[in-house]
Structure formats: structure tokens, C-alpha cells
Scaffold this active site. Structure first.
Site, PDB file in Angstrom:
ATOM      1  N   HIS A   1      50.911 -26.424  32.772  1.00 48.06           N
ATOM      2  CA  HIS A   1      50.951 -25.836  31.437  1.00 48.06           C
ATOM      3  C   HIS A   1      50.496 -26.870  30.410  1.00 48.06           C
ATOM      4  O   HIS A   1      50.777 -28.064  30.563  1.00 48.06           O
ATOM      5  CB  HIS A   1      52.359 -25.369  31.085  1.00 48.06           C
ATOM      6  CG  HIS A   1      52.980 -24.482  32.114  1.00 48.06           C
ATOM      7  ND1 HIS A   1      52.423 -23.286  32.498  1.00 48.06           N
ATOM      8  CD2 HIS A   1      54.109 -24.621  32.854  1.00 48.06           C
ATOM      9  CE1 HIS A   1      53.187 -22.728  33.424  1.00 48.06           C
ATOM     10  NE2 HIS A   1      54.208 -23.522  33.656  1.00 48.06           N
TER      11      HIS A   1
ATOM     12  N   ARG B   1      46.315 -21.935  36.629  1.00 47.18           N
ATOM     13  CA  ARG B   1      46.511 -21.909  38.076  1.00 47.18           C
ATOM     14  C   ARG B   1      45.480 -22.811  38.748  1.00 47.18           C
ATOM     15  O   ARG B   1      44.276 -22.714  38.475  1.00 47.18           O
ATOM     16  CB  ARG B   1      46.397 -20.469  38.576  1.00 47.18           C
ATOM     17  CG  ARG B   1      46.852 -20.245  39.998  1.00 47.18           C
ATOM     18  CD  ARG B   1      46.701 -18.784  40.420  1.00 47.18           C
ATOM     19  NE  ARG B   1      47.521 -17.900  39.636  1.00 47.18           N
ATOM     20  CZ  ARG B   1      47.052 -16.843  38.964  1.00 47.18           C
ATOM     21  NH1 ARG B   1      45.772 -16.567  38.972  1.00 47.18           N
ATOM     22  NH2 ARG B   1      47.873 -16.079  38.270  1.00 47.18           N
TER      23      ARG B   1
ATOM     24  N   HIS C   1      52.994 -28.490  39.171  1.00 51.04           N
ATOM     25  CA  HIS C   1      54.256 -28.063  39.765  1.00 51.04           C
ATOM     26  C   HIS C   1      54.121 -26.693  40.416  1.00 51.04           C
ATOM     27  O   HIS C   1      53.151 -25.966  40.163  1.00 51.04           O
ATOM     28  CB  HIS C   1      55.351 -27.993  38.689  1.00 51.04           C
ATOM     29  CG  HIS C   1      55.070 -26.979  37.629  1.00 51.04           C
ATOM     30  ND1 HIS C   1      54.262 -27.229  36.538  1.00 51.04           N
ATOM     31  CD2 HIS C   1      55.472 -25.685  37.484  1.00 51.04           C
ATOM     32  CE1 HIS C   1      54.190 -26.160  35.784  1.00 51.04           C
ATOM     33  NE2 HIS C   1      54.913 -25.198  36.333  1.00 51.04           N
TER      34      HIS C   1
ATOM     35  N   GLU D   1      59.286 -26.908  30.124  1.00 57.34           N
ATOM     36  CA  GLU D   1      60.314 -26.032  30.664  1.00 57.34           C
ATOM     37  C   GLU D   1      61.353 -26.801  31.475  1.00 57.34           C
ATOM     38  O   GLU D   1      61.128 -27.945  31.887  1.00 57.34           O
ATOM     39  CB  GLU D   1      59.674 -24.946  31.533  1.00 57.34           C
ATOM     40  CG  GLU D   1      58.854 -25.482  32.694  1.00 57.34           C
ATOM     41  CD  GLU D   1      57.971 -24.419  33.322  1.00 57.34           C
ATOM     42  OE1 GLU D   1      57.689 -23.397  32.678  1.00 57.34           O
ATOM     43  OE2 GLU D   1      57.543 -24.620  34.465  1.00 57.34           O
TER      44      GLU D   1
END
Length: 320
Positions: A99, A194, A174, A116
Site C-alpha cells: 500500500h 497487487r 505483505h 494498517e
């Protein structure tokens, strides 16, 4: 002001399972539920008010009606609603992904970046996740490993256990592995690049798209420690225990392990979000009991004042 029960929009991504339906009370005709967006003002799936006089409003509509003050003084400093909270049921592996940070995301994608935190609600024996690089690599090596299908060889493969906490800052490569159920507290963003997807095909029969150029632009190529975060502190009270799990610029998260009753307060600094991940009980405010069971979410306005969580339950409390 009263506690507001929320109804979560549900996502049926191909790697999802059925536990959010069978164990966490999500009512749906979907065959599988990969994610439930427990606290969301995002355009891709806003939460809906499920109780009280505002029942039926989306959370953005509720905030527009009652004003930004319900977010508290900390929440008001953000231009948009600051966080998004999900339950994620990974029946199969998620893609290897990254991200962007705020600067890149706001400039290129028109929304916040995505830092996150993951709380492992439950997992199968032997479950693991991928978390950053084992060693420093170059952009050229990154692209070469994508082409020759060896990227996984240089990623940290980290075993997980129930109750573990992982912090995934923007730019960290991740992936959640199969057999893991996660509560994810994140910035209010749905931007994902992705990188690798096990050569899977989507519902249309086509390979799922990759976003290699944008991923390469935001990735941190330096190695990182592959371990869960240690709690910031544990405070025992009569009838309940509070474990401070994590805090960063965007959110703070604590776990409440309630045996009888936890006396709490919203003092005006921030709204609270309660997510019950185990057991059952009630949120109590103004003499009214609001049922709380595994899978339930409540939004508490910043000026709510004193309230309590009763019963025998484990609850994640998030704030900004």
C-alpha cells in the site's frame, strides 16, 4: 447521543471463507464472506446505522446529519473520516501486495495512504503471513524475481498465533496467509497494489491484474524485523483487563478482556469503535443495555460520556 450499532458491508473475494457467517453472525446470501467492513465511511462500502433513530442511514450520512463534532477533537483534524476497520477471513492466501503512503496515494489515487494494524483473532495451526523482505534488494532484483517466480524466497514468512499484533506501515510488502481470521485497523483507504497472486484467475476467468509499476514506486526494499508487536502495557481492573496493543499517528487500539464489567468513558477527544471478537455481553449507557456478541460493532460518539461493557467478552477498542 447513544451508542450506534453498525451493520457491515460484506465482500466476497475469491480467497474468503464462511466463518464470518457461521461464527460472527453476518447475515447474507453470499456463498463466502472474505471481509466485513465494520467501521467504514469509504465509498466502496460504507457501514450502515443498525439501531436508534438514525437506523438505515449510512455512516457518512449519520456524520453529515450530526456534524464532525461526533468525531472528537482528534478526529476533527482529519479532512476525511480517518480509519477503516475490517474483519478478514482468509480461507486461502491473499495476494502479495503493498500500500502507498499518504503523499503518493493522495497525488495518484485521490485518497489516503494505507498504514494498517492486524490483530490475529484466530488461526489454524501452522498459519503464517508474509511480512517484508529478509534482505535488502534492488528494484531490478524485485522485477527479476517477479518474472522468474522467486519473490517468495526473499520474503519473511512469519508464523502467527491467536492474539498476535502486526503493524504494517505503508510501503511494506505483505500478505495474509490462509487459515487466519484478522481484525484490521487501517487508514481510510482501499488502495492496494497487487504484486503476486499465485497465478489465480478471477470470477471472469482472467488472471487477476497486477500493479507492478506502482508497487515498485512505493515499496521499501530494506529488510525488517519479522515479529509481532509487544503490548504497550497491561492494566488490570476489578472485573476486566485492558491491554494497550498499538498506537500510531492514525489510530490507537486496545483489547478489553471483560469478566464482569468495564467502566469506560468518551471524554470528547475521540469517538470510540467497539468490535467484539469473542464472547457476549452488552454496551451500557444511560441505563440502556445494547446487546454485544461476537462480530458486533458499535460507534460511540466522542461526547457520549460514561458507558460500560458488561458480560464475558473480548473487545477491540479503537480511537484516533
Amino acid at each position: 447521543m447513544t451508542p450506534i450499532k453498525l451493520k457491515a458491508p460484506l465482500k466476497d473475494y475469491l480467497w474468503g471463507g464462511t466463518r464470518l457467517k457461521t461464527d460472527f453472525g453476518k447475515k447474507t446470501d453470499l456463498e463466502k464472506v472474505a471481509e466485513s467492513w465494520e467501521l467504514s465511511c469509504h465509498k466502496d462500502g460504507p457501514s450502515v446505522v443498525a439501531s436508534g433513530e438514525d437506523q438505515g442511514l449510512t455512516l457518512p450520512q449519520y456524520l453529515e446529519k450530526h456534524g464532525k463534532g461526533v468525531l472528537g477533537t482528534h478526529g476533527e483534524r482529519f479532512q476525511d473520516f480517518p480509519i477503516l476497520i475490517k474483519l478478514i477471513d482468509a480461507k486461502d492466501n491473499l495476494s502479495i501486495q503493498v500500500h502507498p503512503d499518504n503523499e503518493f496515494a493522495l497525488r495518484v489515487e485521490g485518497e489516503y495512504g494505507k498504514t494498517e494494524m492486524w490483530y490475529i483473532v484466530d488461526c489454524e495451526p501452522g498459519a503464517y503471513l508474509y511480512y517484508g523482505f529478509q534482505k535488502e534488494i534492488s528494484k531490478a532484483e524485485f522485477k527479476e524475481r517477479i518474472e522468474n517466480n522467486t519473490l517468495l524466497e526473499v520474503l519473511n514468512k512469519v508464523p502467527v498465533h491467536k492474539g498476535d499484533v502486526f503493524f504494517i506501515s505503508a510501503g511494506t510488502l505483505h500478505a495474509i496467509g490462509k487459515g487466519i481470521l484478522i481484525a484490521e485497523i487501517q487508514q481510510n483507504s482501499n488502495t492496494t497494489f497487487r504484486v503476486y497472486d499465485y497465478r489465480r484467475r478471477g470470477a471472469d476467468g482472467q488472471p487477476r491484474p497486477l500493479h507492478l509499476d506502482r508497487a515498485a514506486a512505493v515499496l521499501r526494499y530494506t529488510p525488517m524485523a519479522a515479529r509481532a508487536c509487544q503490548p504497550l502495557g497491561v492494566t488490570a481492573h476489578a472485573g476486566w483487563t485492558e491491554t494497550a496493543l498499538f498506537t500510531c499517528d492514525y489510530f490507537s487500539v486496545a483489547r478489553l478482556d471483560v469478566e464482569t464489567q468495564a467502566a469506560l468513558t468518551c471524554g470528547g477527544d475521540s469517538f470510540r469503535h467497539l468490535l467484539c471478537v469473542e464472547g457476549e455481553g452488552a454496551v451500557v449507557h444511560g441505563g440502556v443495555r445494547y446487546p454485544l456478541r461476537q462480530g458486533d460493532s458499535y460507534f460511540l460518539p466522542a461526547a457520549l460520556g460514561d458507558y460500560a461493557v458488561e458480560g464475558q467478552c473480548r473487545v477491540l477498542l479503537s480511537r484516533v
